[in-house]
Design a protein around this motif. Structure first.
Motif, mmCIF file in Angstrom:
data_model
loop_
_atom_site.group_PDB
_atom_site.id
_atom_site.type_symbol
_atom_site.label_atom_id
_atom_site.label_comp_id
_atom_site.label_asym_id
_atom_site.label_seq_id
_atom_site.Cartn_x
_atom_site.Cartn_y
_atom_site.Cartn_z
ATOM 1 N N LEU A 170 0.830 -1.205 0.000
ATOM 2 C CA LEU A 170 0.000 0.000 0.000
ATOM 3 C C LEU A 170 0.866 1.256 0.000
ATOM 4 C CD1 LEU A 170 -3.251 0.534 1.979
ATOM 5 C CD2 LEU A 170 -1.447 2.222 2.227
ATOM 6 N N CYS A 171 1.935 1.260 0.792
ATOM 7 C CA CYS A 171 2.829 2.416 0.825
ATOM 8 C C CYS A 171 3.568 2.582 -0.497
ATOM 9 C CB CYS A 171 3.812 2.270 1.982
ATOM 10 S SG CYS A 171 3.038 2.363 3.619
ATOM 11 N N ASP A 172 3.925 1.484 -1.143
ATOM 12 C CA ASP A 172 4.568 1.578 -2.457
ATOM 13 C C ASP A 172 3.622 2.204 -3.485
ATOM 14 O OD1 ASP A 172 6.852 0.473 -1.432
ATOM 15 O OD2 ASP A 172 6.418 -1.571 -2.114
ATOM 16 N N LEU A 173 2.362 1.836 -3.415
ATOM 17 C CA LEU A 173 1.384 2.450 -4.323
ATOM 18 C C LEU A 173 1.282 3.948 -4.079
ATOM 19 C CD1 LEU A 173 -1.538 -0.155 -4.300
ATOM 20 C CD2 LEU A 173 0.021 0.350 -6.188
ATOM 21 N N ASN A 174 1.247 4.345 -2.824
ATOM 22 C CA ASN A 174 1.154 5.771 -2.504
ATOM 23 C C ASN A 174 2.349 6.534 -3.061
ATOM 24 O OD1 ASN A 174 0.159 8.153 -0.688
ATOM 25 N ND2 ASN A 174 2.289 7.818 -0.069
ATOM 26 N N ASN A 175 3.550 6.011 -2.857
ATOM 27 C CA ASN A 175 4.750 6.702 -3.335
ATOM 28 C C ASN A 175 4.797 6.753 -4.859
ATOM 29 O OD1 ASN A 175 5.586 7.069 -0.670
ATOM 30 N ND2 ASN A 175 6.737 5.141 -0.642
ATOM 31 N N THR A 176 4.311 5.701 -5.516
ATOM 32 C CA THR A 176 4.327 5.673 -6.980
ATOM 33 C C THR A 176 3.294 6.611 -7.574
ATOM 34 O OG1 THR A 176 5.072 3.366 -6.929
ATOM 35 C CG2 THR A 176 4.133 4.175 -8.995
ATOM 36 N N TRP A 177 2.122 6.639 -6.991
ATOM 37 C CA TRP A 177 1.041 7.437 -7.564
ATOM 38 C C TRP A 177 1.281 8.936 -7.435
ATOM 39 C CZ3 TRP A 177 -3.635 4.224 -5.328
ATOM 40 C CH2 TRP A 177 -3.757 3.023 -6.067
ATOM 41 N N ILE A 178 1.897 9.362 -6.326
ATOM 42 C CA ILE A 178 2.111 10.802 -6.133
ATOM 43 C C ILE A 178 3.481 11.224 -6.631
ATOM 44 C CG2 ILE A 178 0.553 10.845 -4.155
ATOM 45 C CD1 ILE A 178 3.005 11.009 -2.348
ATOM 46 N N GLY A 179 4.178 10.335 -7.358
ATOM 47 C CA GLY A 179 5.489 10.681 -7.896
ATOM 48 C C GLY A 179 5.398 11.726 -8.986
ATOM 49 N N HIS A 180 6.539 12.043 -9.555
ATOM 50 C CA HIS A 180 6.593 13.088 -10.579
ATOM 51 C C HIS A 180 5.969 12.594 -11.881
ATOM 52 C CE1 HIS A 180 9.035 15.739 -8.130
ATOM 53 N NE2 HIS A 180 9.786 14.684 -7.805
ATOM 54 N N LEU A 181 5.446 13.541 -12.625
ATOM 55 C CA LEU A 181 4.920 13.229 -13.953
ATOM 56 C C LEU A 181 6.070 12.922 -14.912
ATOM 57 C CD1 LEU A 181 2.158 15.944 -14.466
ATOM 58 C CD2 LEU A 181 1.810 13.491 -14.493
ATOM 59 N N PRO A 182 5.876 11.983 -15.819
ATOM 60 C CA PRO A 182 6.924 11.757 -16.835
ATOM 61 C C PRO A 182 7.042 12.960 -17.755
ATOM 62 C CG PRO A 182 4.973 10.445 -17.312
ATOM 63 C CD PRO A 182 4.752 11.045 -15.954
ATOM 64 N N SER A 183 8.196 13.122 -18.312
ATOM 65 C CA SER A 183 8.447 14.277 -19.175
ATOM 66 C C SER A 183 7.611 14.244 -20.450
ATOM 67 C CB SER A 183 9.931 14.344 -19.537
ATOM 68 O OG SER A 183 10.347 13.139 -20.166
ATOM 69 N N THR A 184 7.142 13.068 -20.844
ATOM 70 C CA THR A 184 6.351 12.929 -22.081
ATOM 71 C C THR A 184 4.851 12.934 -21.820
ATOM 72 O OG1 THR A 184 6.503 10.519 -21.887
ATOM 73 C CG2 THR A 184 8.217 11.637 -23.178
ATOM 74 N N ALA A 185 4.424 13.314 -20.614
ATOM 75 C CA ALA A 185 2.994 13.264 -20.287
ATOM 76 C C ALA A 185 2.187 14.234 -21.129
ATOM 77 C CB ALA A 185 2.793 13.563 -18.809
ATOM 78 N N GLU A 186 2.744 15.402 -21.432
ATOM 79 C CA GLU A 186 1.997 16.394 -22.199
ATOM 80 C C GLU A 186 1.757 15.955 -23.641
ATOM 81 O OE1 GLU A 186 0.670 19.012 -20.918
ATOM 82 O OE2 GLU A 186 1.546 18.799 -18.910
#
Length: 394
Positions: free
Chosen positions: A208-224
């Motif tokens: 559960l903590c791994d999911l939290n850290n992954t989901w609120i991580g930085h956006l990838p540079s190619t997201a736009e």
């Protein structure tokens, strides 16, 4: 000095209606099952103050396979109903909702969490949760109403650590519960011993903590450049994180937009800062996904000022009345100030307003008024010659 206040648009009645419609408990307290006749409040699994952190909201939109600017924290899946006391304990991070292990494992691959392309979409109407005490709950007991087979109501009492507390059924989505609980467990201020004991009791909490850290991580540079993240309909809104599409009716889905959250810098003097600081929340940190219990979404408030005392209630009345005056009494007459004389004085005082009366003038007027036979008493002979008392000798 300056004080930062987070202003968030108020919760709408339509959002509460949507949550009430989806709630399988009929707007009763989620934990104690109390009727809505009690002090039942509207609560958010993931605090609304997180809407101010646009970077975090954008990361969640990417991780949860949503379009940009579409995550609304007032969605029915993030709103539940709770008693006032338990709601306050929830905001103080003393308890949380623990999802089922299967609801956490569904977002994991073999080793790491699923990315945006493989993220599973789970639209089940209800989910199961466990009441999880986190800290400072040793002296707290819970009561829960339930209905017997014969239709009668009864109340069950549960004590810490609430191992026998029944499962909770709610419309809340596990993604919001994972973010809320994960942000608490990964916080540096959370007690390390309590964290280790929870990991030992519930091993899937590490996932559960791994999911939290992954989901609120930085956006990838190619997201736009991803057409599923920024569609053509929202391409013109890509530069504006607070774009406001028209709101929907209560019967429709949640408006696909972010909440409006801005910071207001309040300037105040040093004397008012101490009183105002208790009601002004601080801005949430970018590294934390849930704001602290002292944070609240309130608009700008003017600093406190001294309350002016009210004027006397009779001030205007006394100013409006003219001074009391009486006609001159007849000369050469002496009398006692009897009850009839006082009555005559009071009746004539209201009809005359030209002369100001003083105690000496009132006595002079009384001596010159006509005596009354019914009220004037004859002088007692015993009072004329009053002898001094003699001393007794012992």
């Amino acid at each position: 000095m300056d004080s930062n206040t987070i202003y968030i648009e108020p919760l709408t009645f339509a959002a509460i209606q949507r949550a009430e419609t989806a709630d399988p408990n009929g707007r009763r307290c989620l934990i104690e099952n109390r009727s809505r006749c009690y002090a039942i409040e509207v609560a958010h699994v993931m605090e609304r103050t997180n809407a101010y952190n646009s970077r975090q909201v954008g990361a969640l939109e990417w991780s949860w396979k949503k379009e940009k600017h579409t995550l609304n924290l007032d969605t029915r899946r993030n709103v539940f109903f709770c008693g006032a006391s338990l709601h306050q304990l929830y905001k103080e991070r003393k308890w949380a909702l623990l999802p089922e292990p299967s609801d956490v494992e569904q977002y994991f691959g073999r080793v790491i969490p699923f990315g945006r392309g493989q993220f599973p979409i789970n639209n089940e109407p209800t989910f199961q949760y466990t009441f999880l005490p986190l800290q400072d709950m040793e002296d707290v007991y819970l009561t829960r109403q339930r209905e017997l087979s014969d239709g009668q109501q009864t109340v069950d009492v549960y004590h810490y650590p609430f191992n026998d507390f029944p499962k909770i059924t709610s419309h809340i989505h596990p993604t919001f519960a994972i973010i809320h609980l994960g942000s608490i467990l990964t916080s540096e201020s959370f007690n390390h011993e309590i964290r280790m004991s929870l990991y030992e009791k519930y091993p899937f909490l590490e996932m559960l903590c791994d999911l939290n850290n992954t989901w609120i991580g930085h956006l990838p540079s190619t997201a736009e450049q991803d057409p599923t993240y920024i569609t053509r309909s929202r391409a013109s809104q890509a530069q504006d994180s607070q774009a406001l599409p028209p709101p929907l009716s209560p019967d429709d889905n949640t408006p696909q937009r972010r909440l409006v959250a801005v910071r207001i810098d309040v300037e105040m003097n040093d004397g008012a800062s101490s009183n105002y600081s208790s009601s002004s929340p601080s801005a949430p940190s970018s590294s934390s996904s849930s704001s602290s219990s002292n944070s609240s979404e309130i608009p700008y408030q003017s600093p406190p000022r001294r309350i002016q005392p009210p004027r006397a209630s009779k001030t205007k009345m006394l100013k409006a009345k003219p001074p009391m005056t009486l006609p001159k009494p007849p000369r050469g007459r002496t009398t006692q100030l009897t009850s009839q004389a006082l009555h005559t004085f009071a009746s004539k005082a209201g009809r005359s307003g030209r002369k100001k009366w003083t105690p000496n003038k009132i006595n002079a007027w009384a001596k010159g008024s006509k005596p009354s036979a019914s009220t004037t008493l004859p002088a007692s002979p015993a009072l004329k010659a009053r002898s001094r008392p003699t001393r007794r000798r012992f």
